[in-house]
Write a protein that holds these residues in place. Structure first.
Motif, short mmCIF file in Angstrom:
data_model
loop_
_atom_site.label_atom_id
_atom_site.label_comp_id
_atom_site.label_asym_id
_atom_site.label_seq_id
_atom_site.Cartn_x
_atom_site.Cartn_y
_atom_site.Cartn_z
N MET A 85 28.04 -18.29 -18.18
CA MET A 85 26.93 -18.14 -17.60
C MET A 85 26.80 -16.73 -16.89
N ASP A 86 25.78 -15.82 -16.98
CA ASP A 86 25.85 -14.65 -16.56
C ASP A 86 25.31 -14.42 -15.22
N GLY A 87 24.15 -15.17 -14.91
CA GLY A 87 23.90 -14.94 -13.22
C GLY A 87 23.31 -16.13 -12.51
N TYR A 88 23.07 -16.04 -11.61
CA TYR A 88 22.54 -17.34 -10.54
C TYR A 88 21.25 -16.91 -10.04
N LEU A 89 20.50 -17.71 -10.20
CA LEU A 89 18.91 -17.59 -9.92
C LEU A 89 18.77 -18.71 -8.67
N CYS A 90 18.77 -18.59 -7.29
CA CYS A 90 18.53 -19.34 -6.32
C CYS A 90 17.57 -18.82 -5.31
N GLY A 91 16.19 -19.24 -5.32
CA GLY A 91 15.39 -18.66 -4.34
C GLY A 91 15.70 -19.35 -2.92
N LEU A 92 15.18 -18.35 -2.03
CA LEU A 92 15.22 -18.99 -0.51
C LEU A 92 14.22 -19.87 -0.18
N GLU A 93 13.10 -19.75 -1.06
CA GLU A 93 11.99 -20.76 -0.75
C GLU A 93 11.09 -20.19 0.54
N SER A 94 11.68 -20.18 1.53
CA SER A 94 11.18 -19.54 2.63
C SER A 94 12.18 -19.12 3.76
N PRO A 95 12.10 -17.76 4.05
CA PRO A 95 13.33 -17.62 5.25
C PRO A 95 13.28 -18.07 6.57
N ASN A 96 12.06 -18.86 6.92
CA ASN A 96 11.97 -19.65 8.04
C ASN A 96 12.44 -21.04 7.79
N GLU A 97 13.48 -21.65 8.51
CA GLU A 97 14.07 -22.79 8.27
C GLU A 97 13.40 -23.77 8.42
N ALA A 98 12.49 -23.82 9.52
CA ALA A 98 11.44 -24.81 9.61
C ALA A 98 10.63 -25.07 8.44
N ILE A 99 9.82 -23.97 8.06
CA ILE A 99 8.98 -24.20 6.85
C ILE A 99 9.86 -24.23 5.71
N TYR A 100 11.15 -23.98 5.54
CA TYR A 100 11.96 -24.56 4.46
C TYR A 100 11.97 -26.04 4.48
N LEU A 123 31.85 -14.26 -6.92
CA LEU A 123 32.42 -14.40 -8.38
C LEU A 123 31.83 -13.44 -9.35
N ASN A 124 31.13 -12.55 -9.03
CA ASN A 124 30.61 -11.43 -9.89
C ASN A 124 29.52 -11.87 -10.84
N LEU A 125 29.06 -12.88 -10.43
CA LEU A 125 27.90 -13.36 -11.00
C LEU A 125 26.64 -12.41 -10.76
N LYS A 126 25.72 -12.20 -11.65
CA LYS A 126 24.38 -11.45 -11.36
C LYS A 126 23.60 -12.37 -10.38
N ILE A 127 22.78 -11.73 -9.53
CA ILE A 127 22.11 -12.51 -8.41
C ILE A 127 20.61 -12.15 -8.80
N TRP A 128 19.89 -13.33 -8.51
CA TRP A 128 18.58 -13.36 -8.56
C TRP A 128 17.92 -14.14 -7.36
N SER A 129 17.09 -13.79 -6.39
CA SER A 129 16.66 -14.46 -5.53
C SER A 129 15.35 -14.09 -4.99
#
Length: 236
Positions: A85-100, A123-129
């Motif tokens: 695997m080259d990269g890891y895509l993990c969205g924050l969804e919302s930066p507000n914990e209550a909204i999340y 781990l030197n994976l590419k990051i997408w968020s």
């Protein structure tokens, strides 16, 4: 590459490796350079089947493979990297914990996702968020989200508008204001100058606002019709 019940580890349906190889060939012939290996959230560990899928894709192509799993533990991220695997895509969804928590009442947390992204970076994976706009966040929430992302130094970024879909729990929610979304994207473009900024809006006025906000890339999850057309063109 597999369909999972969100929030549970029970596998509902998965492709055979033969199907994975056939789909990989379609993507290569279509000129695709980057692919998501996506699922609903299955917990902090992924089934070993996913390692086999990644190895198969990398054996048959030069595709850039990104995992899209939600928060994962270090062991799973390390094993995914070892599988190719080259990269890891993990969205924050919302930066507000209550909204999340309102948006995702069960499963992982915002803190979990930030921690997993930091681990993947280590781990030197590419990051997408990125995060969604239109869930009730304030301008301050957007600023907090951009600050988190700046600290992660992602190679790719997605600031996306919330668009409710029929027959879902959030169908009666209002969609994102397109101008507010474009402003959040433009802020990301100015504040985080390095990453590619992607939009998932590929048609209509939302596409125009995505371009206005500074998107330099678009992505989509093809529907059955477009997938069928791709298969026809490839002779698969």
């Amino acid at each position: 590459m597999g369909t999972y019940e969100s929030g549970k580890s029970r596998l509902l349906q998965k492709r055979t490796l033969k199907e994975v190889k056939a789909r990989t060939q379609v993507l290569v012939e279509a000129g695709i350079q980057r692919v998501f290996l996506a699922s609903g959230w299955m917990g902090y560990e992924v089934p070993e089947f996913y390692y086999d899928c990644i190895q198969s894709i990398k054996e048959d192509s030069n595709l850039d493979v990104y995992g899209l799993f939600g928060a994962l533990n270090r062991t799973s991220l390390l094993n995914l990297k070892r599988a190719g695997m080259d990269g890891y895509l993990c969205g924050l969804e919302s930066p507000n914990e209550a909204i999340y928590k309102r948006f995702r009442p069960a499963g992982d947390t915002l803190t979990d996702r930030i921690s997993a992204l930091k681990t993947a970076k280590g781990l030197n994976l590419k990051i997408w968020s990125g995060f969604l706009v239109g869930l009730g966040e304030t301008d301050e929430d957007v600023s907090v989200g951009l600050e988190i992302l700046r600290g992660l130094e992602p190679e790719s970024l997605s600031i996306l508008p919330f668009t409710p879909f029929p027959n879902t729990e959030m169908w009666d929610e209002n969609p994102a204001n397109p101008l507010k979304w474009a402003r959040a994207m433009a802020s990301a473009r100015i504040y985080l100058r390095k990453p590619d900024l992607f939009s998932d809006q590929t048609e209509g006025f939302y596409q125009g606002y995505g371009i206005l906000g500074g998107a330099n890339g678009f992505y989509s999850f093809p529907g059955k019709k477009s997938l069928f057309q791709s298969l026809e063109r490839s002779g698969a």
